[in-house]
Design a protein around this motif. Sequence first.
Motif, PDB file in Angstrom:
ATOM      1  N   ALA A  21       0.810  -1.215   0.000  1.00  0.00           N
ATOM      2  CA  ALA A  21       0.000   0.000   0.000  1.00  0.00           C
ATOM      3  C   ALA A  21       0.845   1.266   0.000  1.00  0.00           C
ATOM      4  N   ASP A  22       0.238   2.387  -0.365  1.00  0.00           N
ATOM      5  CA  ASP A  22       0.894   3.690  -0.269  1.00  0.00           C
ATOM      6  C   ASP A  22       1.387   3.897   1.167  1.00  0.00           C
ATOM      7  N   GLY A  23       2.646   4.297   1.304  1.00  0.00           N
ATOM      8  CA  GLY A  23       3.196   4.614   2.615  1.00  0.00           C
ATOM      9  C   GLY A  23       3.351   3.439   3.556  1.00  0.00           C
ATOM     10  N   ALA A  24       3.382   2.215   3.039  1.00  0.00           N
ATOM     11  CA  ALA A  24       3.398   1.024   3.904  1.00  0.00           C
ATOM     12  C   ALA A  24       4.607   0.976   4.831  1.00  0.00           C
ATOM     13  N   ALA A  25       5.763   1.420   4.366  1.00  0.00           N
ATOM     14  CA  ALA A  25       6.959   1.446   5.214  1.00  0.00           C
ATOM     15  C   ALA A  25       7.527   2.866   5.279  1.00  0.00           C
ATOM     16  N   TYR A  26       6.679   3.828   5.125  1.00  0.00           N
ATOM     17  CA  TYR A  26       7.032   5.258   5.134  1.00  0.00           C
ATOM     18  C   TYR A  26       7.791   5.617   6.412  1.00  0.00           C
ATOM     19  N   TYR A  27       9.006   6.136   6.252  1.00  0.00           N
ATOM     20  CA  TYR A  27       9.860   6.559   7.368  1.00  0.00           C
ATOM     21  C   TYR A  27      10.202   5.414   8.323  1.00  0.00           C
ATOM     22  N   CYS A  28      10.284   4.196   7.835  1.00  0.00           N
ATOM     23  CA  CYS A  28      10.712   3.073   8.677  1.00  0.00           C
ATOM     24  C   CYS A  28      12.229   2.981   8.591  1.00  0.00           C
ATOM     25  N   GLU A  29      12.896   3.737   9.417  1.00  0.00           N
ATOM     26  CA  GLU A  29      14.345   3.892   9.322  1.00  0.00           C
ATOM     27  C   GLU A  29      15.117   2.643   9.720  1.00  0.00           C
ATOM     28  N   ASN A  30      14.470   1.710  10.437  1.00  0.00           N
ATOM     29  CA  ASN A  30      15.175   0.501  10.872  1.00  0.00           C
ATOM     30  C   ASN A  30      15.084  -0.646   9.878  1.00  0.00           C
ATOM     31  N   LEU A  31      14.357  -0.438   8.803  1.00  0.00           N
ATOM     32  CA  LEU A  31      14.238  -1.485   7.789  1.00  0.00           C
ATOM     33  C   LEU A  31      15.531  -1.570   6.978  1.00  0.00           C
ATOM     34  N   ILE A  32      16.171  -2.751   7.012  1.00  0.00           N
ATOM     35  CA  ILE A  32      17.421  -2.899   6.268  1.00  0.00           C
ATOM     36  C   ILE A  32      17.248  -3.796   5.043  1.00  0.00           C
ATOM     37  N   ALA A  33      16.215  -4.660   5.063  1.00  0.00           N
ATOM     38  CA  ALA A  33      15.988  -5.541   3.917  1.00  0.00           C
ATOM     39  C   ALA A  33      14.529  -5.975   3.914  1.00  0.00           C
ATOM     40  N   ILE A  34      13.997  -6.194   2.712  1.00  0.00           N
ATOM     41  CA  ILE A  34      12.637  -6.693   2.601  1.00  0.00           C
ATOM     42  C   ILE A  34      12.587  -7.718   1.478  1.00  0.00           C
ATOM     43  N   ASN A  35      11.961  -8.845   1.749  1.00  0.00           N
ATOM     44  CA  ASN A  35      11.795  -9.899   0.757  1.00  0.00           C
ATOM     45  C   ASN A  35      10.355  -9.876   0.256  1.00  0.00           C
ATOM     46  N   LEU A  36      10.200  -9.579  -1.008  1.00  0.00           N
ATOM     47  CA  LEU A  36       8.871  -9.447  -1.590  1.00  0.00           C
ATOM     48  C   LEU A  36       8.449 -10.772  -2.229  1.00  0.00           C
ATOM     49  N   PRO A  37       7.184 -11.154  -2.074  1.00  0.00           N
ATOM     50  CA  PRO A  37       6.729 -12.455  -2.584  1.00  0.00           C
ATOM     51  C   PRO A  37       6.510 -12.446  -4.093  1.00  0.00           C
ATOM     52  N   LYS A  38       6.536 -13.624  -4.700  1.00  0.00           N
ATOM     53  CA  LYS A  38       6.314 -13.748  -6.138  1.00  0.00           C
ATOM     54  C   LYS A  38       4.902 -13.310  -6.538  1.00  0.00           C
ATOM     55  N   SER A  39       3.982 -13.338  -5.592  1.00  0.00           N
ATOM     56  CA  SER A  39       2.593 -12.967  -5.885  1.00  0.00           C
ATOM     57  C   SER A  39       2.402 -11.466  -6.040  1.00  0.00           C
ATOM     58  N   LEU A  40       3.389 -10.663  -5.673  1.00  0.00           N
ATOM     59  CA  LEU A  40       3.243  -9.206  -5.672  1.00  0.00           C
ATOM     60  C   LEU A  40       3.113  -8.660  -7.086  1.00  0.00           C
ATOM     61  N   THR A  41       2.158  -7.712  -7.256  1.00  0.00           N
ATOM     62  CA  THR A  41       1.967  -7.055  -8.565  1.00  0.00           C
ATOM     63  C   THR A  41       2.071  -5.540  -8.487  1.00  0.00           C
ATOM     64  N   SER A  42       1.958  -4.949  -7.280  1.00  0.00           N
ATOM     65  CA  SER A  42       1.894  -3.489  -7.185  1.00  0.00           C
ATOM     66  C   SER A  42       2.612  -2.984  -5.945  1.00  0.00           C
ATOM     67  N   ILE A  43       3.394  -1.898  -6.124  1.00  0.00           N
ATOM     68  CA  ILE A  43       4.087  -1.216  -5.031  1.00  0.00           C
ATOM     69  C   ILE A  43       3.617   0.233  -5.034  1.00  0.00           C
ATOM     70  N   GLY A  44       2.989   0.668  -3.955  1.00  0.00           N
ATOM     71  CA  GLY A  44       2.320   1.964  -3.909  1.00  0.00           C
ATOM     72  C   GLY A  44       3.247   3.161  -3.779  1.00  0.00           C
ATOM     73  N   GLU A  45       2.652   4.340  -3.873  1.00  0.00           N
ATOM     74  CA  GLU A  45       3.389   5.603  -3.764  1.00  0.00           C
ATOM     75  C   GLU A  45       3.998   5.758  -2.368  1.00  0.00           C
ATOM     76  N   SER A  46       5.216   6.260  -2.335  1.00  0.00           N
ATOM     77  CA  SER A  46       5.922   6.567  -1.076  1.00  0.00           C
ATOM     78  C   SER A  46       5.982   5.366  -0.137  1.00  0.00           C
ATOM     79  N   SER A  47       5.877   4.162  -0.683  1.00  0.00           N
ATOM     80  CA  SER A  47       5.790   2.976   0.171  1.00  0.00           C
ATOM     81  C   SER A  47       7.051   2.739   0.990  1.00  0.00           C
ATOM     82  N   PHE A  48       8.227   3.100   0.459  1.00  0.00           N
ATOM     83  CA  PHE A  48       9.483   2.945   1.199  1.00  0.00           C
ATOM     84  C   PHE A  48      10.210   4.283   1.331  1.00  0.00           C
TER      85      PHE A  48
END
Length: 326
Positions: A268-295
Amino acid sequence: MKKISLLFCFIILIAVLATSSCSMRKLESDDVHFQYFWWEDDNAYHIKGTNVEGKTLEDNWEIIDVVIPTEYNGKPVTQIGWDSFRQCQILRSVTIPEGITGINSYTFFDCNNLESVHLSKSMRGFWGGSFASCNSLKEVTVDPDNPWFCSVDGVVYTKDQKELVFYPPGKADEEFVIPEGCSVIDRYAFAYCENLKRIIVPSTVTDISYESILFCKGLEGVFVDERNATYSSFDGNLYSKDGEKFLRLCVSAENINLTLPEGVIEVADGAAYYCENLIAINLPKSLTSIGESSFLNCDNLTTITIPENVTFIGNGAFSRCQQLSE
């Protein structure tokens, strides 16, 4: 060239003020530590106050209490303006009298020694961002005759208690159970609440702003009642009820390596907005859409692999990820 540009901007500013019905006035300080400014608009005034330039707690200045005046030059004061007392570290309490109808964006943002706030019965324009990052603020009280807002254990709700407006950042509780019957969690409602570890979401909540839990440094997760028809939670993070939409990274632990479960088709839009501690994310094969400002502003995110089925990436999805190299 720079001087010319600044001169041009100054001329434009003067021209705008000259053609406006508003005027900025300076009032004599009623406290040696404080100054007030007044913005005239029709028949009322908007107050803008600021601590004297250059004076902070380190200068051994006394902590002060401020009472917002009800009128100036015979005209009522009705609003407290944007950024009015932002980062005023000498402010301990503020009394907002009858007649004040609104507090604007970031009015008392980062006033770390502000301990108490009372909203009068005339207050009808208030939102959580007004007192965000006030780390000593443990409760906000509301006049019981206020028809728009109420306070329960220091937490501000709309009068019908269907919207949670503001949870004071200085409350010491590690867990907060949103009351059954509440349906909306407003913007910045829990922002900067460093003591909170767990937020329990009841079955009745249908609308959670992705900005409601920004900068909750100690948060271990948001946990949703299984009866909720709109939301679900997995590993403390927020998803749609069917699990197909990743809505918000809620866990604030250091060095987060997040794996989204297979079956998620949208970030979703802004899903990880300003998540400064996120160092890695594994996205699933089922994913089709990455929203605005999500990371947006995930400062420590270093690499990311976009699955082959993704057909949409929104504007600013990876903006200002300064460590993102691949």
